[in-house]
Structure formats: C-alpha cells, structure tokens
Enzyme design. Structure first.
Site, PDB file in Angstrom:
ATOM      1  N   CYS A  83     -33.505  20.452 -27.071  1.00 57.74           N
ATOM      2  CA  CYS A  83     -31.885  19.694 -27.075  1.00 57.74           C
ATOM      3  C   CYS A  83     -32.006  19.128 -27.899  1.00 57.74           C
ATOM      4  O   CYS A  83     -33.099  17.820 -27.600  1.00 57.74           O
ATOM      5  CB  CYS A  83     -31.791  19.244 -25.281  1.00 57.74           C
ATOM      6  N   GLU A  84     -31.166  18.527 -28.898  1.00 61.19           N
ATOM      7  CA  GLU A  84     -30.602  17.106 -29.934  1.00 61.19           C
ATOM      8  C   GLU A  84     -30.499  16.622 -28.650  1.00 61.19           C
ATOM      9  O   GLU A  84     -30.584  14.851 -28.473  1.00 61.19           O
ATOM     10  CB  GLU A  84     -29.807  17.896 -29.779  1.00 61.19           C
TER      11      GLU A  84
END
Length: 135
Positions: free
Chosen positions: A47-48
């Site tokens: 996930c960013e």
C-alpha cells in the site's frame, strides 16, 4: 456499515466527485483504531499509504471481525468499503468474496491511481491470507 447501503449510496452519484465525497464520508465514520494495535505486524505491505489491518474470529458467533485504519482519508474510506464486505461473514463465505471485484463493478478502480488500486488488491489479498490461517 452495511454494504448494500454503501452500494446504493455510491450508485446515486453518477460523477466521480460525488462518489469520492461519499468515500471520504465513509472514512470519517470508520472507528479509529487504537494506537496500540498499529504495529508493524498489522501493516499491509503493497500500500502506498500506511494501512493497518486486524482480522479476528468471534468464537461464539463464528463470524469475522475486522478493524483497519490508514494515515490517509481516502484510504480510510476505501477500507470502510472493504470492511463492509468481510465483517460479520462466516470465514468460508468470506473466502469466496473478492472486494477488489466489487470496487471494479462499482466503477471505483478506474478512478483510483494505479498505486491505490494495487493497495486495494494488497488489502484484499492480506485478508484472504489471514482467512487461510483461520480455516
């Protein structure tokens, strides 16, 4: 949060801006995760943004209990949708669900950046990995 209510609310908005606003409101309504649960083990890789996820089984009811949080508002809204898919499900039912497919069907994936879309996929994969441990 009820998934059918979320789907109905998002379907009422034709334009992305309306859906985006509703997703942000869902994120605001997501209960805060206690800081003590925001551990490295709970972080979802891929996930960013930072995303923490806990999946447990209510032994008495044999139903899933998921809690999650993120350091960004839009991701909190996306998490609210994902949690609505899996929370309160029997583990074997949840194993057949694919929240990423729901995002695609609702037309959300095409409006998310590739990294956000990959993050949704990573969260769903993490849930399915944890489901395998329960079964």
């Amino acid at each position: 949060m009820d998934l059918s209510h979320i789907e109905h609310t998002l379907a009422q908005h034709g334009a992305w801006q309306g859906k985006y606003r509703e997703i942000m409101l869902l994120g605001k309504a997501l209960p805060a995760m206690p800081d003590a649960l925001k551990t490295d083990d709970a972080l979802v890789k891929g996930c960013e943004s930072k995303v923490w996820l806990h999946l447990d089984l209510d032994e008495q009811r044999q139903r899933l209990v998921l809690i999650a949080d993120s350091d960004t508002r839009i991701v909190k809204g996306l998490l609210a949708i994902i949690l609505a898919c899996y929370n309160n499900q029997l583990p074997q039912e949840a194993g057949k669900l694919d929240a990423y497919e729901l995002f695609d069907r609702l037309g959300l994936i095409k409006h998310l950046s590739p990294s956000r879309g990959n993050g949704v996929r990573a969260i769903v994969e993490r849930i399915h990995q944890q489901l395998q441990v329960l079964q």
